[in-house]
Scaffold this motif. Structure first.
Motif, PDB file in Angstrom:
ATOM      1  N   GLU A 227      39.439  47.865  33.982  1.00  0.00           N
ATOM      2  CA  GLU A 227      39.685  47.195  35.260  1.00  0.00           C
ATOM      3  C   GLU A 227      38.547  47.420  36.265  1.00  0.00           C
ATOM      4  N   ILE A 228      37.434  47.969  35.806  1.00  0.00           N
ATOM      5  CA  ILE A 228      36.271  48.149  36.676  1.00  0.00           C
ATOM      6  C   ILE A 228      35.389  46.909  36.563  1.00  0.00           C
ATOM      7  N   PHE A 229      35.297  46.168  37.643  1.00  0.00           N
ATOM      8  CA  PHE A 229      34.509  44.942  37.674  1.00  0.00           C
ATOM      9  C   PHE A 229      33.667  44.904  38.951  1.00  0.00           C
ATOM     10  N   PRO A 230      32.621  44.090  38.983  1.00  0.00           N
ATOM     11  CA  PRO A 230      31.851  43.912  40.227  1.00  0.00           C
ATOM     12  C   PRO A 230      32.782  43.520  41.362  1.00  0.00           C
ATOM     13  N   ASN A 231      32.659  44.212  42.492  1.00  0.00           N
ATOM     14  CA  ASN A 231      33.626  44.022  43.584  1.00  0.00           C
ATOM     15  C   ASN A 231      33.038  43.363  44.826  1.00  0.00           C
ATOM     16  N   GLY A 232      31.786  42.919  44.753  1.00  0.00           N
ATOM     17  CA  GLY A 232      31.166  42.267  45.904  1.00  0.00           C
ATOM     18  C   GLY A 232      30.649  43.221  46.962  1.00  0.00           C
ATOM     19  N   ASN A 233      30.882  44.517  46.777  1.00  0.00           N
ATOM     20  CA  ASN A 233      30.458  45.517  47.761  1.00  0.00           C
ATOM     21  C   ASN A 233      29.145  46.147  47.291  1.00  0.00           C
ATOM     22  N   PHE A 234      28.036  45.478  47.590  1.00  0.00           N
ATOM     23  CA  PHE A 234      26.738  45.918  47.089  1.00  0.00           C
ATOM     24  C   PHE A 234      25.670  45.802  48.171  1.00  0.00           C
ATOM     25  N   TYR A 248      40.385  55.161  45.913  1.00  0.00           N
ATOM     26  CA  TYR A 248      41.541  54.498  45.292  1.00  0.00           C
ATOM     27  C   TYR A 248      41.198  53.157  44.637  1.00  0.00           C
ATOM     28  N   GLU A 249      39.961  52.724  44.734  1.00  0.00           N
ATOM     29  CA  GLU A 249      39.624  51.411  44.175  1.00  0.00           C
ATOM     30  C   GLU A 249      39.528  51.463  42.651  1.00  0.00           C
ATOM     31  N   ILE A 250      38.838  52.467  42.130  1.00  0.00           N
ATOM     32  CA  ILE A 250      38.734  52.611  40.673  1.00  0.00           C
ATOM     33  C   ILE A 250      39.083  54.027  40.226  1.00  0.00           C
ATOM     34  N   ALA A 251      39.396  54.905  41.186  1.00  0.00           N
ATOM     35  CA  ALA A 251      39.662  56.303  40.838  1.00  0.00           C
ATOM     36  C   ALA A 251      40.570  56.936  41.881  1.00  0.00           C
ATOM     37  N   ALA A 252      41.097  58.098  41.530  1.00  0.00           N
ATOM     38  CA  ALA A 252      41.979  58.833  42.432  1.00  0.00           C
ATOM     39  C   ALA A 252      41.209  59.314  43.665  1.00  0.00           C
ATOM     40  N   TYR A 253      41.968  59.638  44.708  1.00  0.00           N
ATOM     41  CA  TYR A 253      41.364  60.061  45.974  1.00  0.00           C
ATOM     42  C   TYR A 253      40.409  61.224  45.789  1.00  0.00           C
TER      43      TYR A 253
END
Length: 282
Positions: A227-234, A248-253
């Motif tokens: 579920e890790i994909f390019p997120n536009g935040n670059f 929390y986007e791809i991993a725990a806090y």
């Protein structure tokens, strides 16, 4: 005297050669003709205006553009800076007015807690009311890259509103100064780039975390690697493209934000030849 004139001649000649050398070729490394100013704000308010009560603290360090060749482009660029820092509700305001109104709104929202605080005080039996009423918010933006018609900046945000812990975020923005509009992944990458770029991102995250198998990331706090994909935040610079994945986007806090730097040489096959950032790529 003759020796002095001879030395002076060669000093001037060497200077001219270096000047010509610097201006020869493409414009790589050329700074953009854009100027900036900044507004710093720090406000503290104690509930019921009593210094013995919990308080909120607001810190703003806002950089914004003040000069760009075309006034209409400057207006659009300022709008982008205001909107990405304070939110769309403030984008119609000047930078100065946006800071003022945002500060007023933040303090007003905190004061709305006063009725709940008074009620808790009445039930406290002289015990101190907890620190969950102590709020803070700190934000700033930084210019990451400002060359060859491309402007990149990052808005960093940290706040606490009485929960188990505070929140942090890093949001990148890439602007094409020819239009003063933000650049998206579609402007930079070829069609159907997502899955290939996703694999490169996962591979690099695994490398940064010293795991031999990408799947092992899920054992150290990352969610499903599928579920890790390019997120536009670059953001971009002369070396490559850096992606950021916030808490929390791809991993725990506990993992925190994940920043992934991708050198151009590793993603060159996914980049459009006619991209606005093509001049940055060797």
């Amino acid at each position: 005297m003759r020796t002095h004139l001879f030395v002076s001649f060669w000093v001037i000649f060497a200077f001219l050669l270096s000047t010509i050398g610097c201006s020869h070729g493409d414009s790589k490394g050329q700074k953009n003709d854009v100027a900036f100013d900044s507004i710093d704000i720090e406000e503290t308010y104690h509930l019921l205006n009593n210094p013995e009560n919990p308080n909120c603290n607001l810190e703003i360090k806002f950089i914004y553009p003040t000069h760009l060749g075309d006034p209409s482009l400057l207006a659009e660029l300022q709008k982008q800076f205001v909107s990405t820092y304070f939110g769309e509700n403030y984008e119609a305001y000047s930078p100065e007015e946006a800071v003022k109104r945002y500060t007023e709104d933040y303090l007003a929202a905190y004061k709305d807690l006063e009725s709940d605080f008074q009620e808790d005080l009445s039930k406290a039996d002289e015990r101190p009311v907890g620190a969950w009423y102590s709020y803070y918010e700190m934000s700033q933006n930084e210019i990451d890259f400002n060359e060859q018609g491309i402007l990149c900046y990052t808005v960093s945000f940290e706040n606490y509103t009485g929960g188990a812990h505070g929140a942090h975020s890093y949001n990148h923005h890439v602007i094409d100064l020819k239009t003063a509009k933000p650049l998206t992944e579609a402007d930079i990458f070829v069609d159907d780039y997502e899955e290939k770029l996703a694999q490169i991102l996962v591979d690099q995250i695994a490398k940064q975390n010293n795991v031999a198998n990408n799947k092992e990331l899920e054992n150290i706090g990352f969610f499903s690697i599928d579920e890790i994909f390019p997120n536009g935040n670059f953001r971009v610079d002369e070396t490559g493209i850096t992606y950021s994945f916030n808490e929390y986007e791809i991993a725990a806090y506990v993992v925190g934000a994940t920043h992934v730097q991708l050198p151009y040489k590793e993603i060159r096959h996914l980049l459009r030849d006619d991209s606005p950032i093509s001049s940055l790529i060797d």
